[in-house]
Design a protein around this motif. Structure first.
Motif, PDB file in Angstrom:
ATOM      1  N   ARG A 131      72.235  32.945  56.915  1.00 40.84           N
ATOM      2  CA  ARG A 131      71.992  34.246  57.546  1.00 40.84           C
ATOM      3  C   ARG A 131      71.394  35.224  56.536  1.00 40.84           C
ATOM      4  O   ARG A 131      70.458  35.953  56.856  1.00 40.84           O
ATOM      5  N   SER A 132      71.943  35.228  55.318  1.00 40.45           N
ATOM      6  CA  SER A 132      71.411  36.129  54.293  1.00 40.45           C
ATOM      7  C   SER A 132      69.982  35.738  53.934  1.00 40.45           C
ATOM      8  O   SER A 132      69.132  36.606  53.686  1.00 40.45           O
ATOM      9  N   ASP A 133      69.675  34.423  53.898  1.00 39.25           N
ATOM     10  CA  ASP A 133      68.304  33.985  53.633  1.00 39.25           C
ATOM     11  C   ASP A 133      67.357  34.484  54.727  1.00 39.25           C
ATOM     12  O   ASP A 133      66.271  34.992  54.437  1.00 39.25           O
ATOM     13  N   ARG A 134      67.772  34.358  55.997  1.00 46.32           N
ATOM     14  CA  ARG A 134      66.934  34.828  57.093  1.00 46.32           C
ATOM     15  C   ARG A 134      66.729  36.337  57.022  1.00 46.32           C
ATOM     16  O   ARG A 134      65.633  36.838  57.240  1.00 46.32           O
ATOM     17  N   VAL A 135      67.793  37.057  56.697  1.00 47.16           N
ATOM     18  CA  VAL A 135      67.682  38.510  56.601  1.00 47.16           C
ATOM     19  C   VAL A 135      66.749  38.895  55.458  1.00 47.16           C
ATOM     20  O   VAL A 135      65.901  39.788  55.597  1.00 47.16           O
ATOM     21  N   SER A 136      66.897  38.213  54.310  1.00 42.49           N
ATOM     22  CA  SER A 136      66.026  38.547  53.171  1.00 42.49           C
ATOM     23  C   SER A 136      64.570  38.198  53.493  1.00 42.49           C
ATOM     24  O   SER A 136      63.654  38.950  53.140  1.00 42.49           O
ATOM     25  N   GLN A 137      64.319  37.070  54.191  1.00 46.89           N
ATOM     26  CA  GLN A 137      62.949  36.723  54.582  1.00 46.89           C
ATOM     27  C   GLN A 137      62.398  37.767  55.547  1.00 46.89           C
ATOM     28  O   GLN A 137      61.244  38.192  55.439  1.00 46.89           O
ATOM     29  N   SER A 138      63.245  38.189  56.486  1.00 52.57           N
ATOM     30  CA  SER A 138      62.822  39.204  57.449  1.00 52.57           C
ATOM     31  C   SER A 138      62.517  40.510  56.731  1.00 52.57           C
ATOM     32  O   SER A 138      61.523  41.185  57.040  1.00 52.57           O
ATOM     33  N   ALA A 139      63.365  40.867  55.775  1.00 53.00           N
ATOM     34  CA  ALA A 139      63.142  42.103  55.014  1.00 53.00           C
ATOM     35  C   ALA A 139      61.863  41.977  54.191  1.00 53.00           C
ATOM     36  O   ALA A 139      61.074  42.948  54.092  1.00 53.00           O
ATOM     37  N   ASP A 140      61.646  40.825  53.569  1.00 52.80           N
ATOM     38  CA  ASP A 140      60.431  40.620  52.788  1.00 52.80           C
ATOM     39  C   ASP A 140      59.191  40.732  53.659  1.00 52.80           C
ATOM     40  O   ASP A 140      58.198  41.386  53.290  1.00 52.80           O
ATOM     41  N   SER A 141      59.223  40.110  54.851  1.00 55.53           N
ATOM     42  CA  SER A 141      58.044  40.170  55.724  1.00 55.53           C
ATOM     43  C   SER A 141      57.832  41.593  56.217  1.00 55.53           C
ATOM     44  O   SER A 141      56.685  42.060  56.300  1.00 55.53           O
ATOM     45  N   ALA A 142      58.900  42.299  56.518  1.00 59.78           N
ATOM     46  CA  ALA A 142      58.759  43.690  56.959  1.00 59.78           C
ATOM     47  C   ALA A 142      58.204  44.539  55.828  1.00 59.78           C
ATOM     48  O   ALA A 142      57.339  45.393  56.030  1.00 59.78           O
ATOM     49  N   ALA A 143      58.684  44.316  54.608  1.00 59.45           N
ATOM     50  CA  ALA A 143      58.220  45.084  53.454  1.00 59.45           C
ATOM     51  C   ALA A 143      56.745  44.796  53.188  1.00 59.45           C
ATOM     52  O   ALA A 143      55.952  45.709  52.908  1.00 59.45           O
ATOM     53  N   SER A 144      56.343  43.528  53.276  1.00 56.53           N
ATOM     54  CA  SER A 144      54.929  43.205  53.040  1.00 56.53           C
ATOM     55  C   SER A 144      54.061  43.796  54.137  1.00 56.53           C
ATOM     56  O   SER A 144      52.952  44.280  53.874  1.00 56.53           O
ATOM     57  N   SER A 145      54.578  43.794  55.384  1.00 54.56           N
ATOM     58  CA  SER A 145      53.819  44.380  56.485  1.00 54.56           C
ATOM     59  C   SER A 145      53.647  45.873  56.261  1.00 54.56           C
ATOM     60  O   SER A 145      52.554  46.422  56.444  1.00 54.56           O
ATOM     61  N   VAL A 146      54.710  46.542  55.859  1.00 56.38           N
ATOM     62  CA  VAL A 146      54.641  47.983  55.594  1.00 56.38           C
ATOM     63  C   VAL A 146      53.711  48.244  54.409  1.00 56.38           C
ATOM     64  O   VAL A 146      52.898  49.184  54.412  1.00 56.38           O
ATOM     65  N   SER A 147      53.797  47.390  53.392  1.00 53.77           N
ATOM     66  CA  SER A 147      52.941  47.544  52.210  1.00 53.77           C
ATOM     67  C   SER A 147      51.485  47.372  52.589  1.00 53.77           C
ATOM     68  O   SER A 147      50.608  48.127  52.148  1.00 53.77           O
ATOM     69  N   ASP A 148      51.183  46.367  53.432  1.00 55.80           N
ATOM     70  CA  ASP A 148      49.808  46.141  53.880  1.00 55.80           C
ATOM     71  C   ASP A 148      49.292  47.339  54.662  1.00 55.80           C
ATOM     72  O   ASP A 148      48.154  47.791  54.451  1.00 55.80           O
ATOM     73  N   ARG A 149      50.092  47.860  55.525  1.00 56.69           N
ATOM     74  CA  ARG A 149      49.681  49.025  56.312  1.00 56.69           C
ATOM     75  C   ARG A 149      49.452  50.242  55.410  1.00 56.69           C
ATOM     76  O   ARG A 149      48.524  51.029  55.631  1.00 56.69           O
ATOM     77  N   ALA A 150      50.313  50.387  54.417  1.00 49.87           N
ATOM     78  CA  ALA A 150      50.164  51.519  53.501  1.00 49.87           C
ATOM     79  C   ALA A 150      48.879  51.375  52.702  1.00 49.87           C
ATOM     80  O   ALA A 150      48.129  52.349  52.488  1.00 49.87           O
ATOM     81  N   ASP A 151      48.583  50.159  52.236  1.00 51.48           N
ATOM     82  CA  ASP A 151      47.347  49.924  51.496  1.00 51.48           C
ATOM     83  C   ASP A 151      46.144  50.217  52.384  1.00 51.48           C
ATOM     84  O   ASP A 151      45.159  50.850  51.951  1.00 51.48           O
ATOM     85  N   GLU A 152      46.186  49.744  53.614  1.00 53.42           N
ATOM     86  CA  GLU A 152      45.100  49.939  54.550  1.00 53.42           C
ATOM     87  C   GLU A 152      44.905  51.421  54.831  1.00 53.42           C
ATOM     88  O   GLU A 152      43.781  51.940  54.875  1.00 53.42           O
ATOM     89  N   ALA A 153      46.007  52.132  54.998  1.00 52.86           N
ATOM     90  CA  ALA A 153      45.920  53.581  55.267  1.00 52.86           C
ATOM     91  C   ALA A 153      45.383  54.309  54.052  1.00 52.86           C
ATOM     92  O   ALA A 153      44.602  55.268  54.188  1.00 52.86           O
ATOM     93  N   SER A 154      45.744  53.864  52.856  1.00 52.13           N
ATOM     94  CA  SER A 154      45.263  54.544  51.656  1.00 52.13           C
ATOM     95  C   SER A 154      43.770  54.291  51.458  1.00 52.13           C
ATOM     96  O   SER A 154      43.036  55.119  50.930  1.00 52.13           O
ATOM     97  N   ARG A 155      43.280  53.133  51.867  1.00 52.98           N
ATOM     98  CA  ARG A 155      41.854  52.834  51.772  1.00 52.98           C
ATOM     99  C   ARG A 155      41.049  53.665  52.759  1.00 52.98           C
ATOM    100  O   ARG A 155      39.925  54.043  52.467  1.00 52.98           O
ATOM    101  N   LYS A 156      41.617  53.944  53.885  1.00 54.66           N
ATOM    102  CA  LYS A 156      40.893  54.711  54.908  1.00 54.66           C
ATOM    103  C   LYS A 156      40.844  56.195  54.547  1.00 54.66           C
ATOM    104  O   LYS A 156      39.999  56.913  55.045  1.00 54.66           O
ATOM    105  N   MET A 157      41.712  56.630  53.714  1.00 55.22           N
ATOM    106  CA  MET A 157      41.752  58.039  53.353  1.00 55.22           C
ATOM    107  C   MET A 157      40.614  58.349  52.391  1.00 55.22           C
ATOM    108  O   MET A 157      40.299  57.549  51.515  1.00 55.22           O
ATOM    109  N   PRO A 158      39.940  59.515  52.505  1.00 54.34           N
ATOM    110  CA  PRO A 158      38.808  59.853  51.628  1.00 54.34           C
ATOM    111  C   PRO A 158      39.217  60.249  50.236  1.00 54.34           C
ATOM    112  O   PRO A 158      40.112  60.622  49.720  1.00 54.34           O
TER     113      PRO A 158
END
Length: 158
Positions: A131-158
């Motif tokens: 269960r802890s492995d699944r939670v950590s994988q879920s947290a990692d995927s959520a963190a990478s998704s948030v990180s990707d979105r943040a990077d994408e948003a920072s690139r779009k900003m002038p």
């Protein structure tokens, strides 16, 4: 003075019952006194006779009955024999055997319970680890998704 005449059937029945009760009440009181006196007289008459009968039974009848029962017991009794010690010993040995069997069953059940608890604990720890492995994988995927979105948003900003 006006007489109230009830208009309902229950009112008429109630009025009739009240009248009858007023007429019967003195007779009932007198009957109660007569009954009390009669019962009291009967008790005064019966008490000495009962006491006399009890005394006669105690003095005359009881010794005769007791003697007769004693004679019958002497005639019926086969004679004195040594008391057997088989039954008490049988009960003692049976109790010891049942106690020993109980101890064996208790130990076996305790051992099975301990093994079952070990299995349950290992299953629970394995489940918690998975269960802890699944939670950590879920947290990692959520963190990478948030990180990707943040990077994408920072690139779009002038």
């Amino acid at each position: 003075m006006a007489i109230a005449v009830p208009t309902t059937w229950t009112g008429r029945v109630k009025a009739q019952a009240v009248k009858t009760g007023q007429r019967v009440s003195p007779m009932a009181d007198q009957a109660k006194l007569v009954a009390y006196k009669s019962v009291d007289d009967a008790r005064r008459w019966a008490a000495p006779r009962l006491e006399n009968a009890a005394h006669r039974v105690e003095v005359q009848l009881a010794p005769a009955v007791s003697s007769m029962l004693n004679d019958a017991a002497v005639r019926v009794h086969p004679g004195r024999t040594a008391k057997s010690r088989r039954w008490p010993m049988f009960i003692l040995v049976s109790g010891l055997a049942i106690g020993a069997a109980g101890v064996l069953f208790y130990r076996r059940n305790a051992q099975q319970w301990t093994e079952h608890m070990k299995d349950s604990a290992s299953d629970a720890s394995r489940w918690a680890h998975e269960r802890s492995d699944r939670v950590s994988q879920s947290a990692d995927s959520a963190a990478s998704s948030v990180s990707d979105r943040a990077d994408e948003a920072s690139r779009k900003m002038p």
